[in-house]
Design an enzyme around this catalytic site. Structure first.
Site, PDB file in Angstrom:
ATOM      1  N   ARG A  87      -4.301 -10.534   3.635  1.00  0.00           N
ATOM      2  CA  ARG A  87      -3.734 -10.529   2.415  1.00  0.00           C
ATOM      3  C   ARG A  87      -2.272  -9.468   1.645  1.00  0.00           C
ATOM      4  O   ARG A  87      -2.471  -8.375   1.922  1.00  0.00           O
ATOM      5  CB  ARG A  87      -5.505  -9.405   1.546  1.00  0.00           C
ATOM      6  CG  ARG A  87      -5.330  -9.472   0.108  1.00  0.00           C
ATOM      7  CD  ARG A  87      -6.955  -8.743  -0.206  1.00  0.00           C
ATOM      8  NE  ARG A  87      -7.207  -8.851  -1.453  1.00  0.00           N
ATOM      9  CZ  ARG A  87      -6.536  -8.382  -2.548  1.00  0.00           C
ATOM     10  NH1 ARG A  87      -5.719  -7.021  -1.712  1.00  0.00           N
ATOM     11  NH2 ARG A  87      -6.934  -8.095  -3.741  1.00  0.00           N
ATOM     12  N   LYS A 121       1.087  -0.945  -0.065  1.00  0.00           N
ATOM     13  CA  LYS A 121      -0.236   0.294  -0.105  1.00  0.00           C
ATOM     14  C   LYS A 121       0.509   1.374  -0.082  1.00  0.00           C
ATOM     15  O   LYS A 121       1.682   0.912   0.575  1.00  0.00           O
ATOM     16  CB  LYS A 121      -0.563   0.062   1.430  1.00  0.00           C
ATOM     17  CG  LYS A 121      -1.907  -1.312   1.216  1.00  0.00           C
ATOM     18  CD  LYS A 121      -3.211  -0.843   0.401  1.00  0.00           C
ATOM     19  CE  LYS A 121      -3.751  -1.717   0.115  1.00  0.00           C
ATOM     20  NZ  LYS A 121      -4.796  -2.061   1.140  1.00  0.00           N
TER      21      LYS A 121
END
Length: 337
Positions: free
Chosen positions: A315, A280
């Protein structure tokens, strides 16, 4: 009356007090709980002093999703079959190359394979349903023929989920919190499909346009609580729901960090927790790297911070690296392997 929120102060390791409560039937425990009220200073009390129904939600073992149990951290390997994913767009388009990557992730220790055909990166536009089905269903069918690893379909759309489930998918992972398509929750209830419900603020096209919260941790908690209730009312049992605070979806770096430090709050929803921090933007920014691929080390470090708060599912893009880190983290904190 002012609402109370309960955040266990999570600890781990083999040496624990006799009055420690096990967190969600997993590897962490707690003796103290922070009681949070909006606009008021926090209070800290022994776990035994919180309401019994809250303590039950915090301690009850989470029900397995099919063959995937949650007494230890589990890995969801990301399989993007999109041309424009922020991290690996275009690398795994087509059933053959996608199947090879799925096999690699399964061999490296992925417990779930998450197949997505629509990028939801900041600024992404909606993909037509027919195109999303064409991207995902053949890949899922190929993976199901070759592997027994459970598969989730990462979609906001009932039509895409139907094709994926018919092709062999086991779970539905909706980044919109089942708010985008009103037909998706009833579908999952009818087909008895376990689900992952995520918080996001707005649509991908606009979600990073100066997002604001009164208190991001409590606002996300309230949203997820409401969505869990909506799913239960639609016929999806609590034991088939996993919550995801949606790191990076309509959040600034400061919002993401507040959520990371308050992850244990979400255990009081009574569901297992999914954490998606892999590659991210905030990981790259704080880690001082330029590209998503350079952020693997930072992604693993951030994932372990979630495991230290009892997060059950990670994840990830980098399955082998995260699996190795988990083995060492568990060995170093438990004193055995």
């Amino acid at each position: 009356m002012t609402r109370h929120y309960y955040r266990p102060l999570v600890q781990y390791g083999p040496i624990r007090p006799s009055d420690a409560a096990t967190l969600a039937g997993g590897w962490c425990w707690f003796t103290q709980v922070e009681i949070i009220q909006r606009g008021q200073p926090s209070r800290f009390v022994p776990a035994a002093r919180i309401p019994s129904d809250v303590l039950h939600k915090l301690t009850a073992p989470r029900a397995p999703f099919g063959p995937v149990s949650f007494e230890q951290p589990r890995l969801m390997g990301i399989l993007n079959v999109t041309p424009d994913s922020f991290s690996d767009g275009g690398r795994f388009n087509g059933a053959a190359v996608a199947l090879k990557h799925a096999k690699d992730m399964a061999a490296s220790g992925a417990d779930i394979l998450d197949v997505g055909g629509e990028s939801t990166r900041p600024g992404a536009v909606e993909v037509p349903r027919e195109a999303e089905v064409a991207r995902t269903a053949p890949v899922i069918a190929a993976v199901r023929d070759a592997l027994s690893t459970p598969i989730s379909i990462d979609t906001r759309k009932a039509e895409v989920a139907i094709a994926a489930l018919d092709a062999g998918a086991d779970f539905v992972n909706d980044v919109s919190g089942f708010s985008f398509d009103a037909h998706l929750a009833p579908l999952c209830a009818e087909r008895e499909v376990p689900v992952f419900v995520m918080h996001s603020k707005g649509l991908p096209e606009t979600m990073q346009n100066a997002p604001q919260y009164d208190d991001v941790a409590l606002d996300v908690y309230d949203y997820l609580e409401e969505r869990v209730s909506a799913l239960v009312n639609a016929g999806v049992p609590m034991e088939r729901i996993i919550v995801d605070p949606g790191i990076g979806f309509g959040k600034t770096i400061e919002h993401n960090l507040k959520l990371m430090t308050h992850l244990s709050l979400f255990h009081s929803l009574g569901c297992a927790i999914l954490l998606g921090v892999s590659r991210k933007g905030f990981v790259r920014k704080i880690g001082a790297v330029e590209t998503p691929h350079e952020s693997a080390h930072g992604s693993v470090a951030t994932a372990l911070a979630g495991v230290a708060q009892g997060v059950q599912v990670l994840r990830v893009h980098d399955v082998a690296e995260t699996k190795q880190a988990l083995r060492l983290w568990r060995a170093a904190t438990e004193g055995e392997y």
